[in-house]
Design a protein around this motif. Structure first.
Motif: not given
Ligand code: PLP
Length: 366
Positions: A304-314
């Motif tokens: 349930k930890i909301r993530c932002i779509p990532s274009h990186t190595n983090f």
């Protein structure tokens, strides 16, 4: 040595004393010291380094360069500049080497603050270097990110006034991992550079499918691009990066460097030269990063930890719905994360390490 961590720690101590930053950020700094004292092996997921680097070709080249390290090898730097110029289809006059892109960002800050005025920057972004600009007299204007944690290009454009000396765009953005849409960024640069200088930081661009904006500098004196060997090439500790800009801009910036192109070592240049030949390493890094990032985001979302779509190595995520003490969980498991970047929503960031490291990270949170 006065490195960024020590500086952050000292600053945090002062700021925590004033009650301005959350204690989580502070706790992380002291924890790192504790772990180092105990000599525990750490899982380093703090600084967006490449866990696989340097590439084998780079390691060999750096080792082989040791005997040549008694000389100031300007020829070798010239060779690197030539290779980078070829890579971007530019001339050597479009380039300036620095000890990491941090040196380049610092130079740009000095260069753009020759006249007083303001600097427009997103909030939240990679902004350690703006201290230099502020010390040199520029006023920082922070423009909030959009709700999906992207640069708000139109708000940044609208903030330009007659005193604006520089706009900074980190693409993709650190710490949020978001990217600007190509066309929107191109329009922004075309219009904004008619009025002020724009610095585009491409530290993580190689993790994406977007091409570099390097080719734009031939016609545009107000665009500066910062690039680094620290991330995809895995040479963070070697300290090597570069600026791409119009020859006149490069000439003016180089006058602010003690010795133009002179802050890099024979070993770092050798490593960088070899890295440029190691396409296989770059492709493998991208592949492994994509797999480990996908795993991490899926697992975080299961928690349930909301993530932002990532274009990186983090990955940037919100701890709002996580009911354990995140930093305590990391500490107990010898994992170095970073801090809370935005108190509202409790947003933090984790570097994508190897799959094994990410499994340990997730295990620590469950
Ligand atoms: N720019 C961005 C966006 C970064 O995240 C970093 C380091 O983390 C840097 C620049 C500076 O990197 P270096 O000085 O190692 O090239």
């Amino acid at each position: 040595m006065r490195n960024r961590r020590n500086w952050l720690k000292q600053t945090s101590l002062g700021i925590v004393g004033l009650g301005i930053i959350p204690l989580e950020g502070f706790a992380i700094s002291t924890k790192e010291d504790l772990l180092e004292e105990k000599n525990v092996s750490l899982i380093r997921l703090r600084s967006n380094e490449n866990p696989y680097g340097p590439s084998v070709l780079a390691r060999n080249a750096m080792r082989d360069s040791i005997p040549a390290s008694n000389r100031y090898n300007w020829d070798l730097s010239d060779e690197l500049i030539k290779k980078i110029a070829q890579k971007h289809n530019l001339t050597e006059q479009h380039l300036l080497l620095g000890a990491g892109s941090s040196e380049i960002l610092n130079l740009v800050a000095l260069y753009c603050s020759k006249k007083t005025g303001n600097l427009i920057i997103a909030e939240t972004t990679f902004d350690y270097w703006t201290v230099t600009a502020e010390n040199a007299g520029l006023k920082k204007i922070a423009i909030p990110l959009t709700a999906d944690k992207k640069h708000d290009l139109s708000a940044m454009f609208n903030a330009i006034d007659a005193d604006t000396r520089l706009i900074y765009i980190c693409n993709p953005n650190n710490p949020t991992g978001t990217i600007c849409a190509s066309e929107a960024l191109l329009t922004f640069i075309t219009e904004a550079t008619k009025r002020t200088k724009v610095l585009v930081d491409e530290a993580y661009l190689e993790y994406t499918d977007q091409p570099s904006l390097a080719n734009l500098v031939t016609e545009n004196k107000n665009l500066i691009i910062a690039k680094t060997f620290s991330k995809i090439y895995g040479l963070a500790g070697s300290r090597i990066g570069y600026a791409i800009a119009h020859p006149e801009t490069i000439m003016e910036m180089s006058q602010l460097q003690f010795s133009p192109n002179g802050s890099v070592s024979v070993m770092s240049v050798s490593g960088a030269l070899a890295s440029l030949k190691d396409d296989k390493f770059v492709a493998e890094t991208i592949l492994l990063n994509t797999e480990a990032r996908k795993y991490t985001i899926e697992q975080l979302e299961n928690l349930k930890i909301r993530c932002i779509p990532s274009h990186t190595n983090f990955v940037y995520f919100s701890l709002e719905n996580y009911n354990k003490d995140f930093f305590e969980q990391l500490k107990k498991n010898s994992i170095l994360g970073t801090k809370i970047y935005e108190e509202k929503g409790k947003w933090s960031r984790i570097t994508i390490g190897t799959m094994t490291e990410m499994k340990q990270f997730i295990k620590a949170l469950v």
